[in-house]
Design a protein around this motif. Structure first.
Motif, PDB file in Angstrom:
ATOM      1  N   UNK A   1     -59.418 123.750  29.541  1.00 30.05           N
ATOM      2  CA  UNK A   1     -59.490 122.698  30.740  1.00 30.05           C
ATOM      3  C   UNK A   1     -58.670 123.256  32.116  1.00 30.05           C
ATOM      4  N   UNK A   2     -59.369 122.731  33.014  1.00 31.04           N
ATOM      5  CA  UNK A   2     -58.818 123.024  34.409  1.00 31.04           C
ATOM      6  C   UNK A   2     -57.415 122.594  34.533  1.00 31.04           C
ATOM      7  N   UNK A   3     -56.506 123.855  35.166  1.00 30.93           N
ATOM      8  CA  UNK A   3     -55.211 123.466  35.258  1.00 30.93           C
ATOM      9  C   UNK A   3     -54.732 124.099  36.732  1.00 30.93           C
ATOM     10  N   UNK A 167     -71.380 110.992  30.806  1.00 35.35           N
ATOM     11  CA  UNK A 167     -70.046 111.358  30.642  1.00 35.35           C
ATOM     12  C   UNK A 167     -69.784 112.133  29.554  1.00 35.35           C
ATOM     13  N   UNK A 168     -70.609 111.872  28.461  1.00 33.91           N
ATOM     14  CA  UNK A 168     -70.117 112.725  26.991  1.00 33.91           C
ATOM     15  C   UNK A 168     -70.742 113.909  27.044  1.00 33.91           C
ATOM     16  N   UNK A 169     -72.029 114.051  27.851  1.00 37.48           N
ATOM     17  CA  UNK A 169     -72.622 115.515  28.020  1.00 37.48           C
ATOM     18  C   UNK A 169     -71.709 116.292  28.955  1.00 37.48           C
ATOM     19  N   UNK A 170     -71.131 115.767  29.977  1.00 39.22           N
ATOM     20  CA  UNK A 170     -70.172 116.573  30.870  1.00 39.22           C
ATOM     21  C   UNK A 170     -68.871 117.083  30.165  1.00 39.22           C
ATOM     22  N   UNK A 175     -67.394 120.782  29.850  1.00 39.64           N
ATOM     23  CA  UNK A 175     -65.836 120.922  29.644  1.00 39.64           C
ATOM     24  C   UNK A 175     -65.156 120.322  30.730  1.00 39.64           C
ATOM     25  N   UNK A 176     -65.818 119.170  31.392  1.00 37.63           N
ATOM     26  CA  UNK A 176     -65.527 118.385  32.313  1.00 37.63           C
ATOM     27  C   UNK A 176     -65.216 116.908  32.247  1.00 37.63           C
TER      28      UNK A 176
END
Length: 223
Positions: A1-3, A167-170, A175-176
């Motif tokens: 995940x982004x950090x 939302x689920x797809x992203x 991974x967003x």
């Protein structure tokens, strides 16, 4: 995940956008529940939804940064170009709504406005209950509008289902996490897009105007 190593934490969604978003979620569910046996509550829920919609419309022009319609509503070219990126697995880095998500937001807002507008003229089958403007139409017209009101809600349900699927797809494919920023207001982006902020008086003025307009409608457009 982004950090932190992936960029900077940006204040993306301001408090008014987040409050309107989650209040609409709660009120739509409440309106659904109250539509059969609690029509008085159903009406007041509709007035509250109208006030929120009017404020969101105001905030889409007078708000700041990602809240403005101009920041995310794009033309067909930008939307088609974005469609070509959907199959890629890299995380989305679009600040605010992407061009495809913008269509979803505009469609949901438009359908909600239509839902509230038809509700103002509806009459129940016994003619005991009706919207604040139901006295402006005949019983037959009020019943026909009530049918349209119910049909529009089915359309709204379909749009919400598509919204949740996106939302689920992203979350799974790209991974967003699109939900967390709508709760915290913050999101990690490669760089700070420099989103502008709205002055406090714009928030106050928009809230007063939206509340006054919803109250006026609730009174059947009578002072």
């Amino acid at each position: 995940m982004p950090g932190p190593s992936a960029g900077v934490s940006v204040r993306l969604w301001d408090a008014p956008v987040r409050l309107v978003h989650w209040a609409l979620v709660a009120l739509i569910l409440f309106s659904w529940w109250s539509s059969e046996d609690h029509l008085n509550w159903h009406r007041w829920s509709g007035y509250a939804i109208l006030g929120l919609l009017l404020f969101r419309l105001w905030w889409g022009f007078a708000g700041g940064g990602a809240a403005r319609f101009a920041s995310f509503v794009k033309g067909p070219g930008a939307t088609l170009a974005y469609l070509k990126t959907l199959g890629r697995r890299e995380a989305s880095v679009t600040p605010g709504h992407n061009p495809l998500g913008a269509l979803s937001v505009v469609a949901i807002l438009a359908v909600l406005f239509a839902q509230v507008a038809t509700g103002l003229f509806t009459v129940d089958i016994d003619a005991f209950e009706g919207g604040p403007l139901s006295d402006r139409v005949s019983f037959e017209t009020g019943r026909a509008i009530a049918e349209i009101h119910e049909l529009i809600f089915r359309i709204l349900q379909a749009l919400v289902a598509l919204h949740l699927a996106a939302i689920a797809y992203y979350l799974v494919w790209k991974k967003t996490n699109l939900v967390r920023p709508m709760i915290t207001g913050r999101r990690w982006l490669p760089s700070d897009p420099g989103l502008s902020k709205a002055p406090w008086w714009s928030l106050v003025l928009g809230a007063v105007l939206a509340g006054a307009a919803a109250w006026f409608v609730s009174k059947g457009l009578r002072l």
